[in-house]
Scaffold this motif. Structure first.
Motif, PDB file in Angstrom:
ATOM      1  N   ILE A   6       0.643  -0.982   0.107  1.00 47.34           N
ATOM      2  CA  ILE A   6       0.116   0.009   0.103  1.00 47.34           C
ATOM      3  C   ILE A   6       0.975   1.284  -0.201  1.00 47.34           C
ATOM      4  O   ILE A   6       1.817   1.274   0.854  1.00 47.34           O
ATOM      5  CB  ILE A   6      -0.923   0.078   1.324  1.00 47.34           C
ATOM      6  N   THR A   8       1.113   5.258  -0.322  1.00 51.02           N
ATOM      7  CA  THR A   8       0.307   6.610  -0.113  1.00 51.02           C
ATOM      8  C   THR A   8       1.114   7.951   0.027  1.00 51.02           C
ATOM      9  O   THR A   8       2.286   7.965   0.542  1.00 51.02           O
ATOM     10  CB  THR A   8      -0.645   6.329   1.023  1.00 51.02           C
ATOM     11  N   CYS A  32      -3.333  -3.573   8.283  1.00 53.25           N
ATOM     12  CA  CYS A  32      -2.816  -4.023   7.095  1.00 53.25           C
ATOM     13  C   CYS A  32      -1.254  -4.580   7.092  1.00 53.25           C
ATOM     14  O   CYS A  32      -1.004  -5.752   6.571  1.00 53.25           O
ATOM     15  CB  CYS A  32      -2.667  -2.924   5.921  1.00 53.25           C
ATOM     16  N   ILE A  39       3.588  -1.292   4.062  1.00 55.74           N
ATOM     17  CA  ILE A  39       2.994   0.345   3.960  1.00 55.74           C
ATOM     18  C   ILE A  39       4.056   0.917   3.672  1.00 55.74           C
ATOM     19  O   ILE A  39       5.176   1.290   4.459  1.00 55.74           O
ATOM     20  CB  ILE A  39       2.413   0.645   5.382  1.00 55.74           C
ATOM     21  N   VAL A 201      -1.273  -1.097  -4.448  1.00 59.49           N
ATOM     22  CA  VAL A 201      -2.323  -0.029  -4.367  1.00 59.49           C
ATOM     23  C   VAL A 201      -1.868   1.315  -3.918  1.00 59.49           C
ATOM     24  O   VAL A 201      -0.996   1.477  -3.176  1.00 59.49           O
ATOM     25  CB  VAL A 201      -3.626  -0.531  -3.361  1.00 59.49           C
ATOM     26  N   VAL A 245      -8.404   7.095   2.587  1.00 57.58           N
ATOM     27  CA  VAL A 245      -7.429   6.055   2.486  1.00 57.58           C
ATOM     28  C   VAL A 245      -7.780   5.113   3.471  1.00 57.58           C
ATOM     29  O   VAL A 245      -8.100   3.659   3.092  1.00 57.58           O
ATOM     30  CB  VAL A 245      -5.863   6.419   2.726  1.00 57.58           C
ATOM     31  N   LEU A 249      -9.137   1.241   2.216  1.00 58.82           N
ATOM     32  CA  LEU A 249      -8.564  -0.191   2.759  1.00 58.82           C
ATOM     33  C   LEU A 249      -9.340  -0.879   3.634  1.00 58.82           C
ATOM     34  O   LEU A 249      -9.199  -2.171   3.375  1.00 58.82           O
ATOM     35  CB  LEU A 249      -7.305   0.059   3.557  1.00 58.82           C
ATOM     36  N   VAL A 253      -9.784  -4.042   1.250  1.00 54.86           N
ATOM     37  CA  VAL A 253      -8.510  -4.879   1.744  1.00 54.86           C
ATOM     38  C   VAL A 253      -8.746  -5.582   2.962  1.00 54.86           C
ATOM     39  O   VAL A 253      -8.690  -6.861   2.752  1.00 54.86           O
ATOM     40  CB  VAL A 253      -7.335  -4.028   1.904  1.00 54.86           C
TER      41      VAL A 253
END
Length: 258
Positions: A6, A8, A32, A39, A201, A245, A249, A253
């Motif tokens: 992920i 971001t 996550c 991340i 993503v 966000v 998720l 997810v």
């Protein structure tokens, strides 16, 4: 779906308008990570400007300084630099236009700045004062100057064959190595981790996020993103102030991997 990464942006994406990251967002990101998903932040901010948020969310990797640096905790694993000669030439070309122009220069985690108000800066209070009267002896990852308009910045970038980056609602312009950017850093990190771009993503809101949203498996724009970002995104989530966000998720997810 269960992505392997992920990715971001921070400002305007993960960070709310008041400069905070919500507890809800931090909880979702940690959930996550607990599922084995990397991340990663990808921000235009210098590392010292992102440090506060890095400490809060504890990402696995940090892509900072407009994609010219990648860190994993305290270890630098990637750097894209201007040569020393080019670094100093760009600085002198900026000062030749106006010797009172404010300039910041990032070299790894260190940032130089010719401001008398460093301690007052929320983002760059850890910068080191430099008046640029003597040439720097380091390779810059990124040089940023406050300039009157894009055309002025473009002339300097073209003369020095470097990449120019502008930012929404700001008159600060960044000069980067010609091949630098978030996209190159993401490709390098994906290669290091041996994962496909389709397994990523990505979330963003501004022009400098467009390439990463297009190249990753799923590109998600927050609702406060500029129209160009929304147009190329695979989907649009809630705004940064609505934890866009995190909510995307949680729904797409976490619920799908339970």
């Amino acid at each position: 779906m269960k992505p392997k990464m992920i990715l971001t942006d921070l400002d305007g994406t993960l960070i709310r308008s008041d400069g905070s990251i919500s507890e809800r967002t931090k909880l979702i990101l940690k959930s996550c990570q607990n599922k084995g998903i990397y991340i990663v932040i990808a921000t235009a901010r210098y590392w010292i400007g992102a440090e506060r948020y890095i400490e809060e969310i504890q990402p696995d990797y940090e892509i900072t300084t407009d994609g010219t640096l990648i860190h994993r905790h305290d270890k630098q694993i990637y750097s894209c630099n201007l040569e020393i000669e080019d670094t100093n030439q760009i600085i002198q070309d900026i000062l030749a236009r106006d010797d009172k122009t404010e300039i910041t220069v990032a070299a790894g985690r260190q940032v130089f700045w010719n401001s008398k108000h460093i301690s007052e800066s929320e983002k760059l209070h850890k910068a080191v004062y430099c008046d640029y009267q003597k040439p720097l002896s380091c390779q810059a990852n990124k040089i940023v100057a406050e300039l009157p308009d894009y055309e002025t910045a473009l002339k300097i970038a073209n003369k020095n064959r470097c990449r120019l980056q502008s930012y929404r609602g700001e008159n600060w312009y960044a000069f980067l190595p010609e091949t630098a950017g978030k996209v190159r850093a993401i490709r390098e990190l994906a290669k290091i981790l041996n994962i496909s771009l389709n397994e990523i993503v990505a979330f963003g809101d501004d022009k400098n996020d467009m390439e990463m949203l297009k190249m990753c498996g799923i590109g998600v724009a927050v609702d406060n993103a500029i129209s160009d970002v929304k147009a190329i995104a695979d989907c649009v989530t809630l705004s940064n102030d609505e934890n866009g966000v995190a909510e995307w998720l949680a729904k797409n997810v976490l619920m799908s991997v339970e």
